[in-house]
Design a protein around this motif. Structure first.
Motif, PDB file in Angstrom:
ATOM      1  N   GLY A  20       3.207  16.100  -9.228  1.00 59.48           N
ATOM      2  CA  GLY A  20       2.174  15.072  -9.391  1.00 59.48           C
ATOM      3  C   GLY A  20       2.756  13.665  -9.420  1.00 59.48           C
ATOM      4  N   PRO A  21       2.271  12.760 -10.312  1.00 54.88           N
ATOM      5  CA  PRO A  21       1.359  13.093 -11.415  1.00 54.88           C
ATOM      6  C   PRO A  21      -0.091  13.188 -10.965  1.00 54.88           C
ATOM      7  CG  PRO A  21       1.980  10.771 -11.508  1.00 54.88           C
ATOM      8  CD  PRO A  21       2.750  11.368 -10.370  1.00 54.88           C
ATOM      9  N   PRO A  22      -0.924  13.988 -11.690  1.00 57.89           N
ATOM     10  CA  PRO A  22      -0.495  14.845 -12.788  1.00 57.89           C
ATOM     11  C   PRO A  22       0.141  16.133 -12.275  1.00 57.89           C
ATOM     12  CG  PRO A  22      -2.813  15.140 -12.403  1.00 57.89           C
ATOM     13  CD  PRO A  22      -2.382  14.051 -11.464  1.00 57.89           C
ATOM     14  N   VAL A  23       0.837  16.848 -13.155  1.00 58.37           N
ATOM     15  CA  VAL A  23       1.411  18.136 -12.787  1.00 58.37           C
ATOM     16  C   VAL A  23       0.287  19.093 -12.411  1.00 58.37           C
ATOM     17  CG1 VAL A  23       2.649  20.150 -13.663  1.00 58.37           C
ATOM     18  CG2 VAL A  23       3.476  17.855 -14.177  1.00 58.37           C
ATOM     19  N   ARG A  24       0.507  19.826 -11.325  1.00 58.75           N
ATOM     20  CA  ARG A  24      -0.512  20.727 -10.794  1.00 58.75           C
ATOM     21  C   ARG A  24       0.069  22.123 -10.649  1.00 58.75           C
ATOM     22  NH1 ARG A  24      -2.540  20.575  -4.599  1.00 58.75           N
ATOM     23  NH2 ARG A  24      -4.459  21.788  -4.763  1.00 58.75           N
ATOM     24  N   MET A  60      29.099   6.116 -12.968  1.00 57.49           N
ATOM     25  CA  MET A  60      27.928   6.838 -12.503  1.00 57.49           C
ATOM     26  C   MET A  60      26.686   6.051 -12.928  1.00 57.49           C
ATOM     27  SD  MET A  60      28.916  10.822 -13.230  1.00 57.49           S
ATOM     28  CE  MET A  60      30.478  11.508 -12.678  1.00 57.49           C
ATOM     29  N   SER A  61      26.111   5.285 -12.013  1.00 48.28           N
ATOM     30  CA  SER A  61      25.056   4.353 -12.370  1.00 48.28           C
ATOM     31  C   SER A  61      23.727   4.650 -11.698  1.00 48.28           C
ATOM     32  CB  SER A  61      25.489   2.926 -12.012  1.00 48.28           C
ATOM     33  OG  SER A  61      25.800   2.843 -10.629  1.00 48.28           O
ATOM     34  N   ALA A  62      23.548   5.842 -11.119  1.00 44.63           N
ATOM     35  CA  ALA A  62      22.286   6.178 -10.474  1.00 44.63           C
ATOM     36  C   ALA A  62      21.166   6.202 -11.505  1.00 44.63           C
ATOM     37  CB  ALA A  62      22.386   7.533  -9.781  1.00 44.63           C
ATOM     38  N   VAL A  63      19.967   5.841 -11.067  1.00 43.38           N
ATOM     39  CA  VAL A  63      18.799   5.874 -11.941  1.00 43.38           C
ATOM     40  C   VAL A  63      18.303   7.317 -12.025  1.00 43.38           C
ATOM     41  CG1 VAL A  63      16.447   5.068 -12.290  1.00 43.38           C
ATOM     42  CG2 VAL A  63      18.173   3.515 -11.352  1.00 43.38           C
ATOM     43  N   VAL A  64      18.381   7.907 -13.210  1.00 43.36           N
ATOM     44  CA  VAL A  64      17.972   9.297 -13.425  1.00 43.36           C
ATOM     45  C   VAL A  64      16.600   9.314 -14.087  1.00 43.36           C
ATOM     46  CG1 VAL A  64      18.501  11.457 -14.615  1.00 43.36           C
ATOM     47  CG2 VAL A  64      20.349  10.097 -13.598  1.00 43.36           C
ATOM     48  N   THR A  65      15.697  10.136 -13.557  1.00 45.24           N
ATOM     49  CA  THR A  65      14.340  10.252 -14.091  1.00 45.24           C
ATOM     50  C   THR A  65      14.056  11.688 -14.466  1.00 45.24           C
ATOM     51  OG1 THR A  65      13.580   8.441 -12.658  1.00 45.24           O
ATOM     52  CG2 THR A  65      11.894   9.872 -13.612  1.00 45.24           C
ATOM     53  N   GLN A  66      13.576  11.907 -15.683  1.00 39.91           N
ATOM     54  CA  GLN A  66      13.170  13.246 -16.098  1.00 39.91           C
ATOM     55  C   GLN A  66      11.748  13.493 -15.616  1.00 39.91           C
ATOM     56  OE1 GLN A  66      13.927  14.281 -20.191  1.00 39.91           O
ATOM     57  NE2 GLN A  66      12.480  15.991 -20.169  1.00 39.91           N
ATOM     58  N   ILE A  67      11.557  14.557 -14.837  1.00 40.78           N
ATOM     59  CA  ILE A  67      10.273  14.832 -14.201  1.00 40.78           C
ATOM     60  C   ILE A  67       9.392  15.730 -15.055  1.00 40.78           C
ATOM     61  CG2 ILE A  67       9.155  15.779 -12.137  1.00 40.78           C
ATOM     62  CD1 ILE A  67      10.726  13.187 -11.672  1.00 40.78           C
ATOM     63  N   THR A  68       9.978  16.708 -15.731  1.00 33.42           N
ATOM     64  CA  THR A  68       9.205  17.644 -16.547  1.00 33.42           C
ATOM     65  C   THR A  68       9.636  17.547 -18.001  1.00 33.42           C
ATOM     66  OG1 THR A  68      10.761  19.479 -16.257  1.00 33.42           O
ATOM     67  CG2 THR A  68       9.028  19.237 -14.605  1.00 33.42           C
ATOM     68  N   ASP A  69       8.773  18.015 -18.880  1.00 36.02           N
ATOM     69  CA  ASP A  69       9.117  18.114 -20.299  1.00 36.02           C
ATOM     70  C   ASP A  69       8.325  19.273 -20.896  1.00 36.02           C
ATOM     71  OD1 ASP A  69       6.528  17.167 -20.572  1.00 36.02           O
ATOM     72  OD2 ASP A  69       7.135  15.155 -21.167  1.00 36.02           O
ATOM     73  N   GLY A  70       8.336  19.400 -22.210  1.00 35.67           N
ATOM     74  CA  GLY A  70       7.604  20.480 -22.839  1.00 35.67           C
ATOM     75  C   GLY A  70       8.519  21.575 -23.347  1.00 35.67           C
ATOM     76  N   SER A  71       7.907  22.659 -23.805  1.00 36.59           N
ATOM     77  CA  SER A  71       8.626  23.723 -24.504  1.00 36.59           C
ATOM     78  C   SER A  71       8.898  24.930 -23.618  1.00 36.59           C
ATOM     79  CB  SER A  71       7.830  24.152 -25.739  1.00 36.59           C
ATOM     80  OG  SER A  71       6.524  24.583 -25.358  1.00 36.59           O
ATOM     81  N   ALA A  72       8.946  24.740 -22.309  1.00 36.62           N
ATOM     82  CA  ALA A  72       9.219  25.840 -21.389  1.00 36.62           C
ATOM     83  C   ALA A  72      10.288  25.429 -20.393  1.00 36.62           C
ATOM     84  CB  ALA A  72       7.942  26.244 -20.644  1.00 36.62           C
ATOM     85  N   ILE A  73      11.054  26.399 -19.923  1.00 34.27           N
ATOM     86  CA  ILE A  73      12.053  26.154 -18.886  1.00 34.27           C
ATOM     87  C   ILE A  73      11.352  25.748 -17.598  1.00 34.27           C
ATOM     88  CG2 ILE A  73      13.722  27.304 -17.369  1.00 34.27           C
ATOM     89  CD1 ILE A  73      14.527  29.026 -19.781  1.00 34.27           C
TER      90      ILE A  73
END
Length: 351
Positions: free
Chosen positions: A48-52, A1-14
């Motif tokens: 985004g960026p930025p997240v809106r 499984m070699s697809a490029v995975v990108t995390q779009i969101t982060d932070g302390s909320a679901i």
């Protein structure tokens, strides 16, 4: 499984994409919309960026209800008995229809953009709420059992397919409320789930959990097997030639199956925790299953597929990957709580 995975969101909320039955990407596939609880309640955002932030207010939206209109510039979502249209550019909000006190589920928009449908419970009665995007011609058609996931036929928008719960699962009805019929008779011990249209073929593809992925001919009702595998949440491409899916029990990652050959191609691992006790079984949840989960969660309320308990019957849903295609079908979006809290991820499809 070699697809490029990108995390779009982060932070302390679901944060999670919309439901897997539709794409969460805007045209161009460089931005997507998602639900997040970072404002304290479920609200709609653009990556985004930025997240809106797109939706506001003290009352949260139905977290899996957002859907993009075919015009690419408007979204709809459900909030507190109302269905709303939101202009992506100006954030102008328009109430499409309202049923005070109603419980309304996720939305589906017809391919021509003229019609909208949602499952609803009004005055204690389950059914389908259907009408025009411009707010006219709205009607409620009662149904005697729990009803979820209504979807317009991609080629014949006068037809709506929906899921009855529990068995028998697959039904259709015309958008004027006529022509109600069951498409496949089966019992509670055949766990038919996650049915949707197989792209522009107009046929239906569905999972018999956890054994196989199958196809139902819209005209003849003939059922054929695409592959014998634990395909979970399924998302066909537009042509109906491939089906994107996640897996559970065991989790072998997100994959794509070729409809004509049944051959599978791995995309990536999701790392999601895949909550829900019923997925360890091969039948629908019965009364005793819900009672046991309610007792474990120490909850006196009715369980639903949206409940936030740590081990409910079918969820919590945000612990499921729910993969979906981008418009160009070169990317997918999915949810994962691999870091301990659900966030939005994308993966590049390598052809």
């Amino acid at each position: 499984m070699s697809a490029v995975v990108t995390q779009i969101t982060d932070g302390s909320a679901i944060s999670h994409p919309s439901y897997f039955l539709q794409s969460s990407f805007f045209p161009g596939d460089n931005e997507l919309f998602f639900t997040s609880y970072r404002d304290g309640s479920a609200q709609l955002y653009a990556s985004g960026p930025p997240v809106r932030q797109l939706s506001f207010g003290p009352v949260g939206i139905h977290p899996f209800s957002p859907a993009l209109h075919p015009n690419g510039g408007e979204l709809c979502f459900v909030r507190a008995g109302g269905i709303y249209s939101l202009n992506y550019t100006t954030l102008a909000l328009r109430e499409i229809t309202r049923r005070d006190g109603a419980s309304i589920g996720e939305c589906s928009i017809s391919a021509d953009g003229n019609w909208l449908v949602a499952a609803a419970k009004i005055d204690g009665q389950n059914g389908i709420l259907c009408g025009r995007w411009d707010g006219t011609g709205w009607n409620f058609f009662p149904y005697p059992r729990t009803l979820i996931h209504p979807q317009f036929h991609p080629l014949e928008p006068e037809w709506i397919e929906f899921s009855g719960d529990p068995a028998p699962r697959m039904h259709r009805i015309r958008r004027d409320g006529t022509g109600l019929e069951c498409l496949y008779e089966h019992g509670n011990d055949e766990f038919v789930v996650h049915e949707t249209f197989l792209g522009q073929t107009g046929d239906i593809v569905f999972t018999v959990w956890p054994y196989s992925l199958r196809r139902l001919n819209w005209q003849t009702r003939e059922i054929t097997t695409i592959c014998d595998y634990n395909c979970w949440h399924i998302a066909p491409n537009r042509a109906g030639t491939k089906v994107l899916f996640d897996t559970n029990h065991p989790d072998t990652g997100i994959q794509i199956v070729d409809v004509s050959t049944g051959l599978r191609t791995p995309v990536c691992e999701s790392g999601a925790s895949n909550g829900g006790s019923q997925w360890k079984s091969s039948r629908y949840a019965l009364t005793e299953d819900f009672a046991a989960a309610r007792s474990a969660a120490k909850s006196g309320g009715a369980l639903s597929w949206m409940e936030s308990g740590t081990d409910t019957v079918y969820g919590p849903q945000w612990t499921h990957p729910h993969p979906s295609w981008s418009h160009g079908e070169t990317k997918i979006a999915f949810a994962s709580d691999r870091t301990g809290l659900t966030q939005v991820y994308t993966a590049e499809i390598r052809h």
